[in-house]
Design a protein around this motif. Sequence first.
Motif, PDB file in Angstrom:
ATOM      1  N   SER A 117       0.328   6.114   6.733  1.00  0.00           N
ATOM      2  CA  SER A 117       1.657   6.221   7.338  1.00  0.00           C
ATOM      3  C   SER A 117       2.752   5.531   6.527  1.00  0.00           C
ATOM      4  O   SER A 117       3.927   5.803   6.725  1.00  0.00           O
ATOM      5  CB  SER A 117       1.630   5.661   8.763  1.00  0.00           C
ATOM      6  N   ASP A 118       2.379   4.643   5.594  1.00  0.00           N
ATOM      7  CA  ASP A 118       3.371   3.991   4.744  1.00  0.00           C
ATOM      8  C   ASP A 118       3.727   4.842   3.524  1.00  0.00           C
ATOM      9  O   ASP A 118       4.543   4.435   2.699  1.00  0.00           O
ATOM     10  CB  ASP A 118       2.859   2.624   4.281  1.00  0.00           C
ATOM     11  N   GLY A 168      -0.776  -0.831  -3.470  1.00  0.00           N
ATOM     12  CA  GLY A 168      -0.923  -0.109  -2.215  1.00  0.00           C
ATOM     13  C   GLY A 168      -2.371   0.170  -1.921  1.00  0.00           C
ATOM     14  O   GLY A 168      -3.224  -0.674  -2.136  1.00  0.00           O
ATOM     15  N   THR A 214      -3.800  -1.669   4.909  1.00  0.00           N
ATOM     16  CA  THR A 214      -2.822  -2.660   4.486  1.00  0.00           C
ATOM     17  C   THR A 214      -2.567  -2.552   2.991  1.00  0.00           C
ATOM     18  O   THR A 214      -3.486  -2.434   2.210  1.00  0.00           O
ATOM     19  CB  THR A 214      -3.344  -4.082   4.797  1.00  0.00           C
ATOM     20  N   SER A 244       2.176   4.789  -4.959  1.00  0.00           N
ATOM     21  CA  SER A 244       2.634   3.914  -3.881  1.00  0.00           C
ATOM     22  C   SER A 244       4.157   3.819  -3.931  1.00  0.00           C
ATOM     23  O   SER A 244       4.705   3.165  -4.807  1.00  0.00           O
ATOM     24  CB  SER A 244       2.045   2.510  -4.056  1.00  0.00           C
TER      25      SER A 244
END
Length: 170
Positions: free
Chosen positions: A121-122, A9, A2, A142
Amino acid sequence: MTAIVIVIGTLGISACSGKEAGTATPAERDSSTTSAPSVGNQNVFANMNACGVLDELVAGDGFQPGENKTARNECVATKTRYGSAGVVLDPVQGLEEFRRTDPDSVEIKINGRQALRSHDSDGFCDIAMKVSESARAIVGVSPVGSADFDACTDTKKYAEELEPMLPKVQ
């Protein structure tokens, strides 16, 4: 994994194990950010300021000056339509703690130094480099919104620039 809302990030998650009381006061930038300090201190990063180091790494790349928003020696710089880059100089947690936080991290070398890379994955990417069994330096990128770039490419570039500034591995 998360993301932390303040655009850190995965950098914030993998770097922290608890809270420390106190008020962060940025140190002035000086030549100690450009050369590897002695490892004889208990805090191997005592002479290094994460914001000074980060500002040096991202100089000329269009980032805002780095900001330290905690009592820890960590810093984040933001850039419009890009996201953020950050540096954490952690004198109390080594690579084993990083691996426990992200068991899927991949072993890599940065300029010959042992390191772990974490990518989710972000699009967030962190590289933690070994300084001692109980100390590490983390650099991370990030992306935000529709940022169209590979965060790990930029993270590796900044890690390769940061590595010579770090104390020699104990």
